[in-house]
Design a protein around this motif. Structure first.
Motif, PDB file in Angstrom:
ATOM      1  N   VAL A  34       0.865  -1.186   0.000  1.00  0.00           N
ATOM      2  CA  VAL A  34       0.000   0.000   0.000  1.00  0.00           C
ATOM      3  C   VAL A  34       0.894   1.226   0.000  1.00  0.00           C
ATOM      4  N   ASP A  35       0.766   2.076  -1.035  1.00  0.00           N
ATOM      5  CA  ASP A  35       1.703   3.187  -1.182  1.00  0.00           C
ATOM      6  C   ASP A  35       1.249   4.427  -0.425  1.00  0.00           C
ATOM      7  N   ILE A  36       2.005   5.516  -0.562  1.00  0.00           N
ATOM      8  CA  ILE A  36       1.762   6.746   0.179  1.00  0.00           C
ATOM      9  C   ILE A  36       0.402   7.361  -0.148  1.00  0.00           C
ATOM     10  N   ASN A  37      -0.152   7.043  -1.334  1.00  0.00           N
ATOM     11  CA  ASN A  37      -1.449   7.568  -1.742  1.00  0.00           C
ATOM     12  C   ASN A  37      -2.605   6.645  -1.379  1.00  0.00           C
ATOM     13  N   GLY A  38      -2.305   5.502  -0.760  1.00  0.00           N
ATOM     14  CA  GLY A  38      -3.352   4.558  -0.408  1.00  0.00           C
ATOM     15  C   GLY A  38      -3.684   3.565  -1.504  1.00  0.00           C
ATOM     16  N   ASP A  39      -2.936   3.595  -2.605  1.00  0.00           N
ATOM     17  CA  ASP A  39      -3.169   2.641  -3.689  1.00  0.00           C
ATOM     18  C   ASP A  39      -2.534   1.298  -3.338  1.00  0.00           C
ATOM     19  N   THR A  40      -3.244   0.212  -3.683  1.00  0.00           N
ATOM     20  CA  THR A  40      -2.769  -1.129  -3.359  1.00  0.00           C
ATOM     21  C   THR A  40      -2.185  -1.806  -4.589  1.00  0.00           C
ATOM     22  N   PHE A  41      -1.177  -2.638  -4.362  1.00  0.00           N
ATOM     23  CA  PHE A  41      -0.499  -3.349  -5.437  1.00  0.00           C
ATOM     24  C   PHE A  41      -0.396  -4.824  -5.043  1.00  0.00           C
ATOM     25  N   ASP A  42      -1.066  -5.671  -5.811  1.00  0.00           N
ATOM     26  CA  ASP A  42      -1.043  -7.109  -5.587  1.00  0.00           C
ATOM     27  C   ASP A  42       0.165  -7.675  -6.324  1.00  0.00           C
ATOM     28  N   LEU A  43       1.195  -8.060  -5.600  1.00  0.00           N
ATOM     29  CA  LEU A  43       2.444  -8.472  -6.232  1.00  0.00           C
ATOM     30  C   LEU A  43       2.280  -9.766  -7.022  1.00  0.00           C
ATOM     31  N   GLU A  44       1.432 -10.658  -6.544  1.00  0.00           N
ATOM     32  CA  GLU A  44       1.193 -11.906  -7.274  1.00  0.00           C
ATOM     33  C   GLU A  44       0.545 -11.614  -8.626  1.00  0.00           C
ATOM     34  N   GLN A  45      -0.431 -10.706  -8.642  1.00  0.00           N
ATOM     35  CA  GLN A  45      -1.081 -10.344  -9.897  1.00  0.00           C
ATOM     36  C   GLN A  45      -0.099  -9.663 -10.840  1.00  0.00           C
ATOM     37  N   ILE A  46       0.750  -8.783 -10.295  1.00  0.00           N
ATOM     38  CA  ILE A  46       1.729  -8.070 -11.116  1.00  0.00           C
ATOM     39  C   ILE A  46       2.694  -9.066 -11.755  1.00  0.00           C
ATOM     40  N   GLN A  47       3.151 -10.058 -10.989  1.00  0.00           N
ATOM     41  CA  GLN A  47       4.024 -11.087 -11.553  1.00  0.00           C
ATOM     42  C   GLN A  47       3.308 -11.894 -12.624  1.00  0.00           C
ATOM     43  N   SER A  48       2.027 -12.190 -12.393  1.00  0.00           N
ATOM     44  CA  SER A  48       1.275 -12.999 -13.364  1.00  0.00           C
ATOM     45  C   SER A  48       1.114 -12.287 -14.692  1.00  0.00           C
ATOM     46  N   GLU A  49       1.229 -10.963 -14.690  1.00  0.00           N
ATOM     47  CA  GLU A  49       1.119 -10.179 -15.912  1.00  0.00           C
ATOM     48  C   GLU A  49       2.471 -10.022 -16.603  1.00  0.00           C
ATOM     49  N   GLY A  50       3.515 -10.694 -16.062  1.00  0.00           N
ATOM     50  CA  GLY A  50       4.817 -10.704 -16.717  1.00  0.00           C
ATOM     51  C   GLY A  50       5.742  -9.579 -16.339  1.00  0.00           C
ATOM     52  N   TYR A  51       5.375  -8.781 -15.339  1.00  0.00           N
ATOM     53  CA  TYR A  51       6.244  -7.681 -14.929  1.00  0.00           C
ATOM     54  C   TYR A  51       7.470  -8.197 -14.175  1.00  0.00           C
ATOM     55  N   THR A  52       8.612  -7.552 -14.403  1.00  0.00           N
ATOM     56  CA  THR A  52       9.776  -7.691 -13.540  1.00  0.00           C
ATOM     57  C   THR A  52       9.727  -6.545 -12.534  1.00  0.00           C
ATOM     58  N   ILE A  53       9.946  -6.865 -11.250  1.00  0.00           N
ATOM     59  CA  ILE A  53       9.788  -5.876 -10.188  1.00  0.00           C
ATOM     60  C   ILE A  53      11.160  -5.447  -9.671  1.00  0.00           C
ATOM     61  N   ILE A  54      11.357  -4.136  -9.560  1.00  0.00           N
ATOM     62  CA  ILE A  54      12.551  -3.586  -8.931  1.00  0.00           C
ATOM     63  C   ILE A  54      12.146  -3.021  -7.573  1.00  0.00           C
ATOM     64  N   PHE A  55      12.683  -3.598  -6.500  1.00  0.00           N
ATOM     65  CA  PHE A  55      12.482  -3.053  -5.161  1.00  0.00           C
ATOM     66  C   PHE A  55      13.651  -2.134  -4.832  1.00  0.00           C
ATOM     67  N   ASP A  56      13.333  -0.888  -4.518  1.00  0.00           N
ATOM     68  CA  ASP A  56      14.323   0.137  -4.181  1.00  0.00           C
ATOM     69  C   ASP A  56      14.178   0.442  -2.690  1.00  0.00           C
ATOM     70  N   PHE A  57      15.121  -0.031  -1.883  1.00  0.00           N
ATOM     71  CA  PHE A  57      15.097   0.231  -0.451  1.00  0.00           C
ATOM     72  C   PHE A  57      15.947   1.471  -0.190  1.00  0.00           C
ATOM     73  N   TRP A  58      15.326   2.497   0.387  1.00  0.00           N
ATOM     74  CA  TRP A  58      15.929   3.809   0.429  1.00  0.00           C
ATOM     75  C   TRP A  58      15.551   4.538   1.715  1.00  0.00           C
ATOM     76  N   ALA A  59      16.071   5.765   1.869  1.00  0.00           N
ATOM     77  CA  ALA A  59      15.673   6.670   2.951  1.00  0.00           C
ATOM     78  C   ALA A  59      15.811   8.099   2.445  1.00  0.00           C
ATOM     79  N   THR A  60      15.032   8.998   3.004  1.00  0.00           N
ATOM     80  CA  THR A  60      15.028  10.378   2.509  1.00  0.00           C
ATOM     81  C   THR A  60      16.341  11.097   2.796  1.00  0.00           C
ATOM     82  N   TRP A  61      17.104  10.639   3.810  1.00  0.00           N
ATOM     83  CA  TRP A  61      18.362  11.290   4.166  1.00  0.00           C
ATOM     84  C   TRP A  61      19.570  10.680   3.441  1.00  0.00           C
ATOM     85  N   CYS A  62      19.328   9.686   2.581  1.00  0.00           N
ATOM     86  CA  CYS A  62      20.406   8.937   1.929  1.00  0.00           C
ATOM     87  C   CYS A  62      20.767   9.588   0.592  1.00  0.00           C
TER      88      CYS A  62
END
Length: 495
Positions: A34-62
């Motif tokens: 669930v993102d900052i705007n309240g939108d939901t993302f079903d990762l299983e569905q996203i994978q089933s549609e053939g997307y490759t996912i990039i997870f960016d682990f970050w911080a605002t002070w970095c």
């Protein structure tokens, strides 16, 4: 001073560089973000549609994290839901104590979804091979295989090169369905892309229209990994039916064998036609703060003007102008165009028929012109359905088995005073405007043609915004529920 500078460079290199990337597999089924705007993302569905996912682990002070944002945005723009639909980029904040996320998002123009606080998410850096330094990136293929990257990225290729997940893998990146008006036939056009490791030398693409095989396009040549080519069909598609054609492009073979990644083998599209049952229409202009800049034109396809007004006509207007127009002939396509003389247009327009039924609402962003097409036709044979394509005998083709295109309906007029879904067709998002007569709780659900629920939101404000970035092109239903009953619904088209 130079020595201190060199020591600092060495320190940053050690802290934010990793020579040997870790690999592994992860099961994303059942995981929702669930993102900052309240939108939901079903990762299983996203994978089933053939997307490759990039997870960016970050911080605002970095600093290195923020230095990586241009490369991430290049990937998002070119390959995300608004590009060739091959990648999703999810920025998950690893520091749960910060509160300045929105300011940083605005300052660095971060367009991909951002998630607040790793503790609040179903995916964490510790699920991979996180060693304690950020930025930390993980590229997850559609089959769950992943490879990580520790340290700032200054080129999109740093991450894209880790995302070639299969040997033989082709994809229909995009398509073009020809003119929006059903007065003539059209030729399918598609972009074939090699997203596999090996060179592509042959591929076959099946084109289906309204559930029937229309044509198989065979391609032969030499296409390196990452290359693409535009292919055009040879058999014209004739418009038939009422309102919408369903088109799908299916990869059926790659290099004379089976595609290694079947999850991205199909691209589904719809080709919609807005239909008026009468010649009398009303055109409502949605004004912005500068109505004096607004003008409009209604023309035939050969640019003959039916009705128009130039900039300056609506000086000092404080409500939306509504213009009644009689279109001169039936069985004709028309263009409806809104103009902005300054070049910073906003607002849009609504076209209704004489009964008040909405035919077109276009509120897409624009600069100088905003245009849609309208096709008009009578029910000449009296069967209760709008005629779309007339045959030589004067009766419409196959419409006795079709249903008219329904834009929206209010099923409970005692409790719903206003209901609107716009823009429709939608691209990356749409809005549901709802006014309830009584103080009742309501929920909005989005379902596909099979009745499967895609997402839902409780009604809190007068307008509820839905993100459609991960939805395939096609037809969906918007349902408003109260006390377990549907009180309003609408058909929604996702481009």
């Amino acid at each position: 001073m130079k020595k201190i500078y060199l020591i600092l460079i060495v320190f940053l290199t050690i802290s934010f560089a990793k020579t040997n990337a870790a690999t592994g597999t992860i099961d994303l089924s059942g995981r929702i973000l669930v993102d900052i705007n309240g939108d939901t993302f079903d990762l299983e569905q996203i994978q089933s549609e053939g997307y490759t996912i990039i997870f960016d682990f970050w911080a605002t002070w970095c600093g290195p994290c923020l230095a990586s944002t241009p490369s991430l945005d290049e990937i998002w723009q070119a390959h995300g839901p608004g590009g060739d639909k091959t990648f999703m980029v999810f920025s998950i904040e690893i520091d749960n104590s910060t509160t300045n996320e929105q300011a940083i998002i605005n300052q660095y123009n971060i367009n991909n979804p951002v998630f607040l606080g790793e503790n609040n998410q179903t995916v964490r850096a510790s699920h991979f091979a996180y060693g304690g330094s950020i930025p930390y990136f993980v590229v997850v293929c559609p089959d769950g295989a992943w490879e990580d990257n520790e340290g700032a990225v200054f080129s999109p290729n740093t991450l894209l090169n880790k995302a070639v997940c299969f040997d033989d893998d082709a994809k229909v990146n995009s398509s073009k369905e020809g003119s929006n008006c059903p007065s003539s036939s059209w030729l399918p056009e598609l972009t074939l892309k090699n997203v596999g490791r090996t060179t592509l030398t042959a591929a076959s693409v099946e084109i289906m229209v309204d559930g029937d095989v229309h044509e198989i396009v065979d391609w032969n040549g030499t296409m390196q990994s990452g290359g693409q080519e535009v292919l055009t069909g040879t058999v014209p598609v004739e418009y038939k039916g009422v309102g919408i054609q369903d088109i799908s492009y299916n990869i059926i073979s790659v290099n004379s064998g089976i595609d290694g990644n079947v999850k991205n083998d199909t691209l589904r599209r719809t080709k919609s036609f807005n239909i008026s049952s009468t010649l009398d229409i009303s055109l409502e202009l949605i004004i912005d703060d500068y109505p004096e800049e607004m003008g409009y034109e209604v023309t035939t396809l050969n640019s003959a003007i039916v009705s128009s007004a130039s900039a300056g006509t609506y000086n000092n207007a404080n409500s939306n102008p509504v213009i009644d127009i009689t279109l001169p002939t039936v069985e004709e396509c028309y263009k409806v165009k809104l103009t902005d003389s300054y070049g910073d247009g906003s607002g849009g327009f609504i076209v209704k028929d004489s009964s008040g039924t909405e035919l077109i609402m276009n509120t897409e962003s624009f600069t100088t012109e905003l245009e849609s097409e309208l096709y008009t036709s009578f029910d000449t044979d009296g069967d209760g359905y709008v005629d779309v394509v007339e045959d030589l005998n004067g009766s419409d083709k196959n419409d006795e088995t079709s249903t008219p295109l329904t834009i929206m309906s209010i099923l409970d007029v005692d409790n719903v005073s206003a209901f609107n879904v716009y823009p429709n067709p939608a691209n990356t998002s749409f809005n549901v405007a709802l006014e309830l007569v009584n103080d009742k709780n309501a929920t909005i659900t989005i379902t596909d043609l099979l009745g499967r629920e895609i997402t839902r939101k409780d009604v809190i404000d007068a307008t509820t915004v839905f993100n459609t970035k991960t939805l395939n092109s096609g037809i969906y239903f918007v349902n408003v529920l109260s006390e377990g009953k549907v009180i309003a619904n609408s058909k929604l088209i996702i481009k």
